[in-house]
Structures are given as C-alpha cells and as structure tokens.
Design a protein around this motif. Structure first.
Motif, PDB file in Angstrom:
ATOM      1  N   ASP A 204       0.829  -1.222  -0.206  1.00 33.52           N
ATOM      2  CA  ASP A 204      -0.087  -0.041  -0.429  1.00 33.52           C
ATOM      3  C   ASP A 204       1.437   1.393   0.067  1.00 33.52           C
ATOM      4  OD1 ASP A 204       0.949   0.660   2.131  1.00 33.52           O
ATOM      5  OD2 ASP A 204      -0.768  -0.662   3.245  1.00 33.52           O
ATOM      6  N   SER A 205       0.562   2.465  -0.024  1.00 32.52           N
ATOM      7  CA  SER A 205       0.825   3.796   0.008  1.00 32.52           C
ATOM      8  C   SER A 205       2.513   3.959   1.445  1.00 32.52           C
ATOM      9  CB  SER A 205       0.353   5.178   0.212  1.00 32.52           C
ATOM     10  OG  SER A 205      -0.604   5.192   1.302  1.00 32.52           O
TER      11      SER A 205
ATOM     12  N   PHE B 200       3.835   1.005   1.937  1.00 29.91           N
ATOM     13  CA  PHE B 200       4.850   0.158   2.109  1.00 29.91           C
ATOM     14  C   PHE B 200       4.420  -1.005   3.271  1.00 29.91           C
ATOM     15  CE2 PHE B 200       6.941   4.230   0.844  1.00 29.91           C
ATOM     16  CZ  PHE B 200       7.379   4.163  -0.521  1.00 29.91           C
ATOM     17  N   ASN B 201       2.778  -1.227   3.261  1.00 28.65           N
ATOM     18  CA  ASN B 201       3.107  -2.615   4.338  1.00 28.65           C
ATOM     19  C   ASN B 201       1.928  -3.669   3.267  1.00 28.65           C
ATOM     20  OD1 ASN B 201       2.854  -0.990   6.881  1.00 28.65           O
ATOM     21  ND2 ASN B 201       0.665   0.167   5.979  1.00 28.65           N
ATOM     22  N   GLU B 202       2.858  -4.708   3.245  1.00 30.99           N
ATOM     23  CA  GLU B 202       2.144  -5.622   1.982  1.00 30.99           C
ATOM     24  C   GLU B 202       1.178  -5.938   2.219  1.00 30.99           C
ATOM     25  OE1 GLU B 202       3.241 -10.496   1.819  1.00 30.99           O
ATOM     26  OE2 GLU B 202       4.255  -9.188   1.943  1.00 30.99           O
ATOM     27  N   VAL B 203       0.377  -6.275   1.075  1.00 30.08           N
ATOM     28  CA  VAL B 203      -1.294  -6.359   1.055  1.00 30.08           C
ATOM     29  C   VAL B 203      -1.757  -8.054  -0.446  1.00 30.08           C
ATOM     30  CG1 VAL B 203      -2.419  -3.776   0.834  1.00 30.08           C
ATOM     31  CG2 VAL B 203      -1.414  -4.699  -1.215  1.00 30.08           C
ATOM     32  N   ALA B 204       0.045  -8.007  -0.527  1.00 27.28           N
ATOM     33  CA  ALA B 204      -0.340  -9.595  -1.598  1.00 27.28           C
ATOM     34  C   ALA B 204       0.943  -9.640  -2.115  1.00 27.28           C
ATOM     35  CB  ALA B 204      -1.394  -9.321  -2.817  1.00 27.28           C
ATOM     36  N   ASN B 205       0.797 -11.315  -1.915  1.00 25.08           N
ATOM     37  CA  ASN B 205       2.188 -11.604  -2.308  1.00 25.08           C
ATOM     38  C   ASN B 205       1.607 -12.830  -3.902  1.00 25.08           C
ATOM     39  OD1 ASN B 205       2.833 -14.703  -0.818  1.00 25.08           O
ATOM     40  ND2 ASN B 205       2.275 -12.906   0.158  1.00 25.08           N
ATOM     41  N   TYR B 206       2.405 -13.189  -4.779  1.00 30.11           N
ATOM     42  CA  TYR B 206       2.502 -14.721  -5.062  1.00 30.11           C
ATOM     43  C   TYR B 206       3.633 -15.292  -6.038  1.00 30.11           C
ATOM     44  CZ  TYR B 206       0.610 -10.191  -7.060  1.00 30.11           C
ATOM     45  OH  TYR B 206      -0.105  -8.832  -8.074  1.00 30.11           O
ATOM     46  N   GLN B 207       3.522 -16.002  -6.363  1.00 29.86           N
ATOM     47  CA  GLN B 207       4.415 -16.390  -7.196  1.00 29.86           C
ATOM     48  C   GLN B 207       4.839 -17.303  -8.149  1.00 29.86           C
ATOM     49  OE1 GLN B 207       7.409 -19.484  -6.109  1.00 29.86           O
ATOM     50  NE2 GLN B 207       5.254 -19.612  -3.809  1.00 29.86           N
ATOM     51  N   SER B 208       5.486 -17.099  -9.585  1.00 27.52           N
ATOM     52  CA  SER B 208       5.050 -17.855 -11.262  1.00 27.52           C
ATOM     53  C   SER B 208       5.888 -17.986 -11.436  1.00 27.52           C
ATOM     54  CB  SER B 208       4.061 -16.872 -12.185  1.00 27.52           C
ATOM     55  OG  SER B 208       4.753 -15.715 -12.238  1.00 27.52           O
ATOM     56  N   PHE B 209       6.436 -18.661 -13.024  1.00 30.23           N
ATOM     57  CA  PHE B 209       7.400 -18.236 -14.187  1.00 30.23           C
ATOM     58  C   PHE B 209       7.211 -17.442 -15.028  1.00 30.23           C
ATOM     59  CE2 PHE B 209      10.617 -21.544 -13.563  1.00 30.23           C
ATOM     60  CZ  PHE B 209      10.693 -21.703 -12.451  1.00 30.23           C
ATOM     61  N   PRO B 210       7.750 -16.910 -15.821  1.00 33.22           N
ATOM     62  CA  PRO B 210       7.275 -15.927 -16.279  1.00 33.22           C
ATOM     63  C   PRO B 210       6.948 -16.812 -17.624  1.00 33.22           C
ATOM     64  CG  PRO B 210      10.476 -15.969 -17.183  1.00 33.22           C
ATOM     65  CD  PRO B 210       9.018 -16.600 -15.703  1.00 33.22           C
TER      66      PRO B 210
END
Length: 226
Positions: A98-99, A101-111
């Motif tokens: 957020d504005s 700098f608190n984490e609001v989401a995360n995820y991972q993947s290959f391009p």
C-alpha cells in the motif's frame, strides 16, 4: 499590540504550511521509486535489499542465494492488469504494497505472468530466490507492462523532470468573483486546519494561550499599575 499581531501572523504563515508531498520513508535506505517514460515499468537493479516473510534486510554477499528484490518500487494502479515477462527462467515473486509500504498481497510464478493488482495496491516489487549476481547479469531483460499480453521488450528509460504527462493543466481564472470565493474558501480551510491542529496538540494550544495571557497582563499592568 503590534508585536503580538506580528508573531501570530508569522506563526500562521510559516508554521502551518501544509505540503502536498511529504518525505517518503522507504523500508531501507537507498531504495527509490521507478519513474519510466516507456511501457516497461522495471528499473533494472536487484538488491542489495532482500524481502521474505515481510522482513527486510541487506545482503552483503551478492553470490549467495536469497530473496533479492528490485531496488526501486514500481508504482502501480489498483485493480489493474499487468503482465511480466523475462528471458530468465526463474520462479519470480511478486509483492504488492500500500502507500505506506505495508504488504497487501504476494504471489509467485514463472514468466510470462499476468495478474491484477488488489484494491489497495500502490507499489509493486519483484524478486526471486537466487543470487543478486545472476539477476543483475547484463544478458537478462525484464519487463512489466500494463495490459494482459506480453509485448516486445523495450528498455526502461527514466522520465525526465520536465516530462510529467499526469500533471493536469490548470486553467487561469479570470472571473473576479470566482477568485474572491476561492480566496475565502482557502482562508476558511486554513483556519479550520489551524483550529484542529491547536485542539489536537496541547503544546500548540499552550503557545497560542501564552501570548494572550501576556497581552492581558500588559493591559492590566498599564491600566492599574503604572
């Protein structure tokens, strides 16, 4: 009397000037915000910041595996689709903030990877579980662009200080009545801000009351003592 008025005037003008922009407090010293003039929003440069499990730290050994992230935050729009692409086949991690700098989401993947930001997303960082040296190899390219499709790679270019297409054009007001109304509105907003500031801060309230007591004391002293 004139000195009291002067003090209040200077106090009003300078002490409570509300700035449109405040200093940004980054999680780690040296971090910044990318400001691209092209479709590619990624400013190259991973590390020395590492981010994992909502913890920040500096990496001294660039050849050891960890979770280095981009050193420059990417400003993104909320509820907007973006696509990441790269020639480096790694498992990348994406972190939304957020504005503040608190984490609001995360995820991972290959391009390649297409995702939509959350409603309170303001910044984005990308990282990977690997070494800083590998991520910063000159043969690598990374691209983040708005939209649901990966297009041909273009290099990131810093936006110049004079290039700011998001700045609105402010028309010049010529109506004298409208100008006066705007002036009165500004004064009222200023007074409202001052009153709230004084009421919410005991020190400011004390600073305003003390000169009044001094003024009253001087009046009484001159009238009845001298």
């Amino acid at each position: 009397m004139k000195y009291i008025v002067l003090i209040f005037s200077l106090f009003f003008i300078f002490s409570f000037n509300v700035n449109a922009e405040e200093d940004i407090q980054f999680p780690l010293e040296g971090m910044g915000i990318a400001n691209s003039s092209t479709k590619n929003l990624i400013k190259l440069g991973f590390g020395p910041a590492s981010y994992v499990n909502k913890q920040w730290r500096l990496l001294e050994d660039t050849s050891s595996k960890s979770y280095p992230v981009l050193n420059n935050f990417i400003k993104v729009k909320s509820n907007t689709t973006y696509t990441f692409s790269s020639n480096r086949r790694l498992n990348f991690y994406y972190y939304e903030f957020d504005s503040e700098f608190n984490e609001v989401a995360n995820y991972q993947s290959f391009p390649n990877y297409t995702f939509t930001t959350s409603s309170d997303s303001f910044y984005l960082l990308i990282g990977a579980y690997t070494t800083i040296d590998l991520l910063n190899n000159s043969d690598n390219w990374y691209q983040l662009e708005e939209g649901s499709e990966a297009t041909d790679y273009v290099a990131y270019e810093e936006k110049s200080s004079t290039e700011n297409p998001d700045t609105p054009i402010i028309p010049t007001e010529t109506d004298s009545i409208k100008i006066m109304n705007d002036f009165y509105t500004l004064c009222i907003n200023k007074i409202t801000f001052l009153s709230n500031s004084f009421l919410d801060n005991f020190i400011l309230l004390s600073l305003s009351v003390i000169p009044i007591f001094i003024f009253v004391f001087l009046l009484v002293f001159r009238r009845y003592i001298t």
